[in-house]
Design a protein around this motif. Structure first.
Motif, mmCIF file in Angstrom:
data_model
loop_
_atom_site.group_PDB
_atom_site.id
_atom_site.type_symbol
_atom_site.label_atom_id
_atom_site.label_comp_id
_atom_site.label_asym_id
_atom_site.label_seq_id
_atom_site.Cartn_x
_atom_site.Cartn_y
_atom_site.Cartn_z
ATOM 1 N N PHE A 103 -33.859 -37.430 7.556
ATOM 2 C CA PHE A 103 -35.093 -37.705 8.268
ATOM 3 C C PHE A 103 -35.106 -37.034 9.642
ATOM 4 C CE2 PHE A 103 -37.215 -40.389 11.428
ATOM 5 C CZ PHE A 103 -38.512 -40.398 10.930
ATOM 6 N N SER A 104 -33.997 -37.125 10.375
ATOM 7 C CA SER A 104 -33.966 -36.659 11.762
ATOM 8 C C SER A 104 -33.930 -35.140 11.891
ATOM 9 C CB SER A 104 -32.755 -37.253 12.485
ATOM 10 O OG SER A 104 -31.539 -36.726 11.968
ATOM 11 N N ARG A 105 -33.618 -34.428 10.828
ATOM 12 C CA ARG A 105 -33.541 -32.968 10.935
ATOM 13 C C ARG A 105 -34.889 -32.365 11.330
ATOM 14 N NH1 ARG A 105 -28.432 -30.869 9.387
ATOM 15 N NH2 ARG A 105 -27.108 -32.708 9.114
ATOM 16 N N TYR A 106 -35.972 -33.009 10.959
ATOM 17 C CA TYR A 106 -37.297 -32.511 11.334
ATOM 18 C C TYR A 106 -37.662 -32.851 12.779
ATOM 19 C CZ TYR A 106 -38.305 -31.345 6.460
ATOM 20 O OH TYR A 106 -38.280 -30.783 5.209
ATOM 21 N N MET A 107 -36.801 -33.587 13.448
ATOM 22 C CA MET A 107 -37.086 -34.015 14.821
ATOM 23 C C MET A 107 -36.147 -33.374 15.838
ATOM 24 S SD MET A 107 -37.800 -38.069 14.084
ATOM 25 C CE MET A 107 -38.258 -38.396 15.783
ATOM 26 N N GLU A 108 -35.384 -32.394 15.424
ATOM 27 C CA GLU A 108 -34.368 -31.826 16.305
ATOM 28 C C GLU A 108 -34.970 -31.064 17.482
ATOM 29 O OE1 GLU A 108 -31.630 -29.710 13.811
ATOM 30 O OE2 GLU A 108 -30.558 -31.550 13.253
ATOM 31 N N GLY A 109 -36.166 -30.473 17.295
ATOM 32 C CA GLY A 109 -36.786 -29.744 18.398
ATOM 33 C C GLY A 109 -37.096 -30.655 19.568
ATOM 34 N N GLY A 110 -37.682 -31.811 19.295
ATOM 35 C CA GLY A 110 -37.998 -32.760 20.355
ATOM 36 C C GLY A 110 -36.751 -33.332 21.003
ATOM 37 N N ALA A 111 -35.705 -33.534 20.212
ATOM 38 C CA ALA A 111 -34.434 -34.020 20.758
ATOM 39 C C ALA A 111 -33.859 -33.015 21.746
ATOM 40 C CB ALA A 111 -33.450 -34.288 19.625
ATOM 41 N N ARG A 112 -33.935 -31.735 21.390
ATOM 42 C CA ARG A 112 -33.409 -30.695 22.282
ATOM 43 C C ARG A 112 -34.208 -30.639 23.583
ATOM 44 N NH1 ARG A 112 -30.034 -26.617 22.350
ATOM 45 N NH2 ARG A 112 -29.439 -26.882 20.170
ATOM 46 N N GLU A 113 -35.515 -30.739 23.500
ATOM 47 C CA GLU A 113 -36.338 -30.710 24.712
ATOM 48 C C GLU A 113 -35.965 -31.851 25.649
ATOM 49 O OE1 GLU A 113 -40.397 -30.760 23.520
ATOM 50 O OE2 GLU A 113 -40.341 -28.759 22.617
ATOM 51 N N PHE A 114 -35.827 -33.050 25.096
ATOM 52 C CA PHE A 114 -35.436 -34.207 25.906
ATOM 53 C C PHE A 114 -34.057 -33.997 26.517
ATOM 54 C CE2 PHE A 114 -33.067 -38.313 25.799
ATOM 55 C CZ PHE A 114 -33.707 -38.934 26.854
ATOM 56 N N TYR A 115 -33.100 -33.554 25.711
ATOM 57 C CA TYR A 115 -31.736 -33.345 26.175
ATOM 58 C C TYR A 115 -31.685 -32.313 27.297
ATOM 59 C CZ TYR A 115 -27.139 -31.146 26.196
ATOM 60 O OH TYR A 115 -25.957 -30.588 26.590
ATOM 61 N N GLU A 116 -32.394 -31.215 27.146
ATOM 62 C CA GLU A 116 -32.314 -30.150 28.137
ATOM 63 C C GLU A 116 -32.900 -30.563 29.478
ATOM 64 O OE1 GLU A 116 -34.021 -26.714 26.263
ATOM 65 O OE2 GLU A 116 -32.178 -26.269 25.128
ATOM 66 N N ARG A 117 -33.893 -31.432 29.468
ATOM 67 C CA ARG A 117 -34.465 -31.894 30.740
ATOM 68 C C ARG A 117 -33.487 -32.767 31.523
ATOM 69 N NH1 ARG A 117 -39.397 -32.061 27.766
ATOM 70 N NH2 ARG A 117 -39.037 -34.243 27.202
ATOM 71 N N LEU A 118 -32.497 -33.334 30.860
ATOM 72 C CA LEU A 118 -31.508 -34.163 31.554
ATOM 73 C C LEU A 118 -30.531 -33.326 32.382
ATOM 74 C CD1 LEU A 118 -30.705 -36.706 28.686
ATOM 75 C CD2 LEU A 118 -32.126 -37.096 30.700
ATOM 76 N N GLN A 119 -30.390 -32.053 32.048
ATOM 77 C CA GLN A 119 -29.541 -31.116 32.809
ATOM 78 C C GLN A 119 -28.131 -31.682 33.023
ATOM 79 O OE1 GLN A 119 -31.993 -30.345 36.336
ATOM 80 N NE2 GLN A 119 -32.927 -28.597 35.305
ATOM 81 N N ILE A 120 -27.467 -31.958 31.922
ATOM 82 C CA ILE A 120 -26.143 -32.575 31.954
ATOM 83 C C ILE A 120 -25.075 -31.504 32.170
ATOM 84 C CG2 ILE A 120 -24.493 -33.960 30.643
ATOM 85 C CD1 ILE A 120 -26.976 -35.017 29.076
ATOM 86 N N ALA A 121 -24.220 -31.710 33.131
ATOM 87 C CA ALA A 121 -23.180 -30.737 33.457
ATOM 88 C C ALA A 121 -22.046 -30.794 32.439
ATOM 89 C CB ALA A 121 -22.629 -31.005 34.853
ATOM 90 N N PRO A 122 -21.501 -29.636 32.039
ATOM 91 C CA PRO A 122 -20.317 -29.626 31.162
ATOM 92 C C PRO A 122 -19.193 -30.457 31.768
ATOM 93 C CG PRO A 122 -21.210 -27.410 31.408
ATOM 94 C CD PRO A 122 -21.945 -28.273 32.405
ATOM 95 N N GLY A 123 -18.476 -31.174 30.915
ATOM 96 C CA GLY A 123 -17.397 -32.026 31.381
ATOM 97 C C GLY A 123 -17.828 -33.441 31.707
ATOM 98 N N SER A 124 -19.129 -33.683 31.758
ATOM 99 C CA SER A 124 -19.611 -35.041 32.003
ATOM 100 C C SER A 124 -19.248 -35.960 30.841
ATOM 101 C CB SER A 124 -21.140 -35.043 32.178
ATOM 102 O OG SER A 124 -21.534 -34.265 33.281
ATOM 103 N N ARG A 125 -19.067 -37.219 31.135
ATOM 104 C CA ARG A 125 -18.814 -38.227 30.094
ATOM 105 C C ARG A 125 -20.154 -38.839 29.694
ATOM 106 N NH1 ARG A 125 -15.207 -42.069 33.474
ATOM 107 N NH2 ARG A 125 -16.864 -41.444 34.933
#
Length: 273
Positions: A29-51
């Motif tokens: 089911f979620s495979r069709y929603m991966e684009g929106g997940a990526r958009e949300f994730y990228e706006r968080l601007q999480i630094a590598p190494g973060s927990r």
């Protein structure tokens, strides 16, 4: 406003919710929603190494994106089958991420264990929202980020839930879409945050098949819709199908042979005080 309702027979309620979320095939089911997940994730601007802790991780949709970027990822979900699937996906995709079965209302981690807490359409479905808010704040480091994406009552998915929830929604449980209301989020999380940004955004649902087939896709693979149909006799199923097909058709922005619908959600991004 009191947002934490005391619910009777909590063990039974948890069992019922677990049955709902383990039904269907959320990974498919979620495979069709991966684009929106990526958009949300990228706006968080999480630094590598973060927990990072992903609460209500499903089969790893967002967690695996973060792991591929060098983030130290832990994902939790109440559905053991999706935790197993997330673990399998991490192994198959060669990324380092850990997943475990856990409840958003009682996270099994020490205070201030994570730099980033995220929940993409996940923690909003736990039955005691005040406990969820307390736990999200507790396990986040001071200065850390809490990010949520929660369906709004007014948006397309909120309308769809009105059709489905009457068949599966436990009596007395606060509506999950209250997490999509700005004032409610401010009340639940605001005192523990130094800043809180709330933005209404649109999540793209795009399928290469018409609305009637989308309804069948949800019936087969999305837990709440799957259980709603299973609770009805043939006549009730036909009625629910007609209602859902009409809703998808009315909101479809594509042609007759495919489906494009936008679902409004509230993006919550806060900094732990």
């Amino acid at each position: 406003m009191t947002t934490n309702t005391v619910l009777p027979e909590m063990d039974g309620l948890k069992t019922r919710l677990n049955t709902i979320w383990t039904a269907g095939d959320y990974d498919r089911f979620s495979r069709y929603m991966e684009g929106g997940a990526r958009e949300f994730y990228e706006r968080l601007q999480i630094a590598p190494g973060s927990r990072l802790l992903d609460v209500g991780c499903g089969s790893g949709q967002l967690a695996l994106l973060a792991a591929k970027d060098g983030v130290e990822v832990t994902g939790v979900d109440i559905a053991a089958n999706w935790v197993e699937r997330a673990q399998a996906r991490a192994r198959a995709e060669g990324v380092n991420a850990r997943f475990k079965v856990a409840d958003a209302e009682a996270l099994p981690f020490e205070a201030a264990s994570f730099d980033v807490i995220v929940s993409l359409i996940g923690a909003m479905f736990a039955p005691r929202p005040d406990l969820v808010a307390k736990e999200l704040l507790r396990v986040c480091t001071p200065g850390g980020t809490i990010g949520m994406a929660n369906w709004t009552a007014e948006g397309f998915v909120g309308q769809m839930f009105k059709n489905v929830a009457k068949f599966i929604g436990p009596s007395g449980m606060p509506s999950p879409v209250l997490w999509g209301n700005e004032a409610t989020v401010q009340e639940r999380l605001g005192q523990g945050l130094s800043t809180l940004n709330l933005t209404r955004r649109q999540y793209l649902f795009s399928y290469p098949f018409p609305p009637a087939e989308v309804v069948e896709f949800f019936r087969l693979y999305y837990g709440p819709t799957n259980r709603a149909f299973a609770s009805l006799d043939a006549e009730g199923q036909a009625h629910l199908r007609r209602d859902l097909e009409a809703l998808w058709t009315a909101h479809n922005q594509a042609g007759a042979d495919c489906t494009t619908v936008y679902g409004e959600y509230l993006e919550v991004i806060g900094i732990r005080a």
